[in-house]
Write an enzyme that holds these catalytic residues in place. Structure first.
Site, PDB file in Angstrom:
ATOM      1  N   ASP A   3      -2.824   8.470   1.185  1.00 31.86           N
ATOM      2  CA  ASP A   3      -2.434   7.626   1.571  1.00 31.86           C
ATOM      3  C   ASP A   3      -3.553   6.520   2.335  1.00 31.86           C
ATOM      4  O   ASP A   3      -4.528   7.085   2.974  1.00 31.86           O
ATOM      5  CB  ASP A   3      -1.298   7.399   1.919  1.00 31.86           C
ATOM      6  CG  ASP A   3      -1.377   8.223   3.141  1.00 31.86           C
ATOM      7  OD1 ASP A   3      -2.244   9.119   3.699  1.00 31.86           O
ATOM      8  OD2 ASP A   3      -0.277   7.451   4.338  1.00 31.86           O
ATOM      9  N   GLU A   4      -3.385   4.812   1.890  1.00 32.04           N
ATOM     10  CA  GLU A   4      -3.569   4.168   2.629  1.00 32.04           C
ATOM     11  C   GLU A   4      -4.770   4.505   2.936  1.00 32.04           C
ATOM     12  O   GLU A   4      -5.531   4.293   4.138  1.00 32.04           O
ATOM     13  CB  GLU A   4      -3.374   3.976   4.140  1.00 32.04           C
ATOM     14  CG  GLU A   4      -1.523   3.868   3.961  1.00 32.04           C
ATOM     15  CD  GLU A   4      -0.585   3.977   5.266  1.00 32.04           C
ATOM     16  OE1 GLU A   4       0.128   2.630   5.709  1.00 32.04           O
ATOM     17  OE2 GLU A   4      -0.583   4.353   6.240  1.00 32.04           O
TER      18      GLU A   4
END
Ligand SMILES: *[C@@H]1O[C@H](CO)[C@@H](O)[C@H](O)[C@H]1NC(C)=O
Ligand SMILES: *[C@@H]1O[C@H](CO)[C@@H](O)[C@H](O)[C@H]1NC(C)=O
Ligand SMILES: *[C@@H]1O[C@H](CO)[C@@H](O)[C@H](O)[C@H]1NC(C)=O
Length: 531
Positions: free
Chosen positions: A332-333
């Site tokens: 993620d991210e």
């Protein structure tokens, strides 16, 4: 002697007079409260009483599990304690209760018990409980169902107005609506002591939750002590006191197993990895300012072969340490900014023909990582960006959906592509607000998105996520409970169970029960608990 001819009820009415101030005082009544509500419950007004000294939980004569089933033996002992509030005070005076007594709960496992196994994604948690005089029966195919049924039985027992432990004659048939019911803890932002993790597992069992998603490392610290790469924690943990040894991890896994809970570790890469860089030279991408290297580092460096050699050795170790079939790989991210500044990355992008699309580079990395993890025979879970960026995934990949604003559309897309989904987006419990936010979590309907029945079947459950920025051992329990209990009922109970007033009454009592069992659960609203 004269006492024996009185009815139980009349006797109890007289008890305070007969026994004086030591007698259980009136108003000790507690309401029975089931949480999460079972799929089917029938209760009669016939009440049986039980006493600490004569009531026992034991194996049924035809059970495929016997006294050598440590998991059940432990559960019998635990639930006896919960039912009688760990009380050591004698309740012998109640022996003269002339009403009907429940003497035993017989637990029968009807197929291969799986006593010594680890719970997994297909573990059968169904059970049938019949409470009648003089012996109650609990039947389950596997030990996992027996654990859930024991919890239900313990929730059926209450204290009547006179302080006697009683249970209504009942019949419960139950199984979960979703098979994946998780809690995410984060031990990187703040280290959580072993004791806190074990307590969380206790509380999860009280709520029939069955997956501990252990977000074990992140930017801030690396508490996992690797045998292959000891520098990761010796340099990346907050301090030598803030690490999990293999002994600690084994303890968590076994404690969880005994409660029918899977432990899925998350080792999030290529972003969220600052702490990894301290103990593993050249793992992270050096960031540049113009043509100058700076002191700061970005995500894992996807251009170096050494990165993949490291990941291969690291995940080989992880696959041995965690018996669980799935590893969460994060994804993620990922912040592309640092990659953009690095000339080696730019050159690599050109060689590979990625143009300026850094999500292609991320995909390249994740694909190689997935090949590595697949070769250890583990399945994998990832955060939704990995799917969004078009990484090639195996069919049994589980996509965890976390972005709040678009989660219904994301569930539609993920399941339309044929992947299993776990929903976390509406259940980020680290966001706190004034008032009864459990109602918001409770009111979520995970299948409320546009899709076919086949798509809906791919939503396997959800996760109550308690990220650790503002959470450590001091406030984890009150922040998690009973807010995560709302998620637990949503994931266990039938879809139609959604009345907020009824939920409020049961959850208030469930919270009091958690308090009695040593979980510092916060109050829902004004009131008090009968301890
Ligand atoms: C349990 O029994 C009591 C006493 O007869 C009765 O008042 C109560 O309604 C019963 N509870 C349920 C859920 O049937
Ligand atoms: C789950 O565990 C049981 C018992 O060990 C095993 O028989 C079964 O094959 C496992 N299922 C999966 C999907 O791994
Ligand atoms: C990295 O590995 C690839 C494929 O195994 C190989 O072709 C390449 O020469 C290696 N690069 C370096 C710098 O070792």
């Amino acid at each position: 002697m004269a006492l024996q001819v009185l009815s139980g009820r009349a006797l109890l009415l007289l008890l305070p007079l007969l026994l004086g101030p030591q007698a259980p005082l009136a108003a000790a009544a507690r309401r029975p409260a089931l949480w999460p509500l079972p799929a089917s419950v029938q209760q009669s007004p016939n009440v049986l009483h039980l006493t600490r000294h004569s009531f026992e939980i034991t194996h049924g004569p035809h059970s495929s599990a016997g006294p050598r089933c440590f998991l059940l033996e432990e559960a019998f002992r635990r639930y006896h304690e919960y039912i009688f509030d760990y009380s050591v005070s004698s309740d012998d005076h109640l022996k003269s209760f002339v009403g009907k007594e429940l003497q035993q709960l017989l637990v029968t496992i009807t197929s291969d018990s799986e006593c010594d196994a680890y719970p997994n994604s297909s573990s059968d948690e169904s059970y049938k409980l019949v409470v009648q005089e003089p012996v109650a029966t609990l039947e389950a195919k596997k030990v996992w169902g027996a654990l859930r049924g024991l919890e239900t039985f313990s929730q059926l027992v209450y204290k009547d107005f006179y302080g006697a432990y009683v249970v209504n004659q009942s019949e419960v048939t139950d199984s979960p609506r979703f098979r994946y019911r998780g809690v995410l803890i984060d031990t990187s932002r703040h280290f959580l002591p072993l004791k806190t993790i074990l307590k969380t597992l206790d509380a999860m069992a009280f709520n029939k939750l069955n997956v501990l998603h252990w977000h074990i490392v992140d930017d801030h610290s690396f508490p996992y002590q690797s045998v292959t790469f000891p520098d990761l924690s010796s340099k990346g943990a907050y301090s030598p006191n803030h690490i999990y040894t293999h002994t600690d991890i084994k303890a968590v896994i076994e404690y969880a197993r005994l409660r029918g809970i899977r432990v899925i570790p998350e080792f999030d890469t290529p972003g969220h990895t600052e702490s990894w860089g301290k103990g593993q030279k050249d793992l992270l991408t050096p960031c540049y300012k113009g043509s100058e290297k700076t002191d700061s580092f970005g995500p894992v460096n996807p251009t170096l072969n050494t990165t993949y050699v490291f990941m291969s050795d690291f995940f080989k170790e992880i696959s041995r340490v965690f018996p669980e079939d799935y590893i969460h790989l994060g994804g993620d991210e990922v912040d592309f900014h640092c990659w953009e500044t690095n000339p080696d990355v730019t050159k690599f992008m050109q060689q590979k023909g990625f143009g300026k699309d850094y999500s292609k580079l991320e995909s390249y990395y994740i694909q190689r990582l997935i090949d590595i993890v697949s070769s250890t025979n583990k399945g994998y879970m990832v955060w939704q960006e990995v799917f969004d960026n078009g990484v090639t995934l195996k069919k049994d990949t589980i996509i965890e959906v976390w972005i709040q604003s678009t989660y219904r559309e994301e569930l539609r897309r993920v399941t339309a592509a044929g992947y299993a989904a776990v929903l976390a987006a509406p259940w980020y419990l680290d966001y706190i607000s004034y008032g009864q936010d459990w109602k918001k979590y409770y009111s979520v309907e995970p299948l409320n998105f546009v899709g076919t029945t086949k798509q809906k079947d791919l939503v396997i459950g959800g996760t109550a996520a308690l990220w650790g920025e503002y959470v450590d051992a001091t406030n984890l329990s009150p922040r998690l409970w009973p807010r995560a209990s709302a998620v637990a009922e949503r994931l266990w109970s039938p879809q139609k169970v959604r009345n907020l007033d009824d939920a409020y009454d049961r959850l208030t009592e469930h919270r009091c029960r958690m308090l009695r069992r040593g979980i510092a659960a916060q109050p829902l609203f004004v009131g008090y608990c009968e301890m």
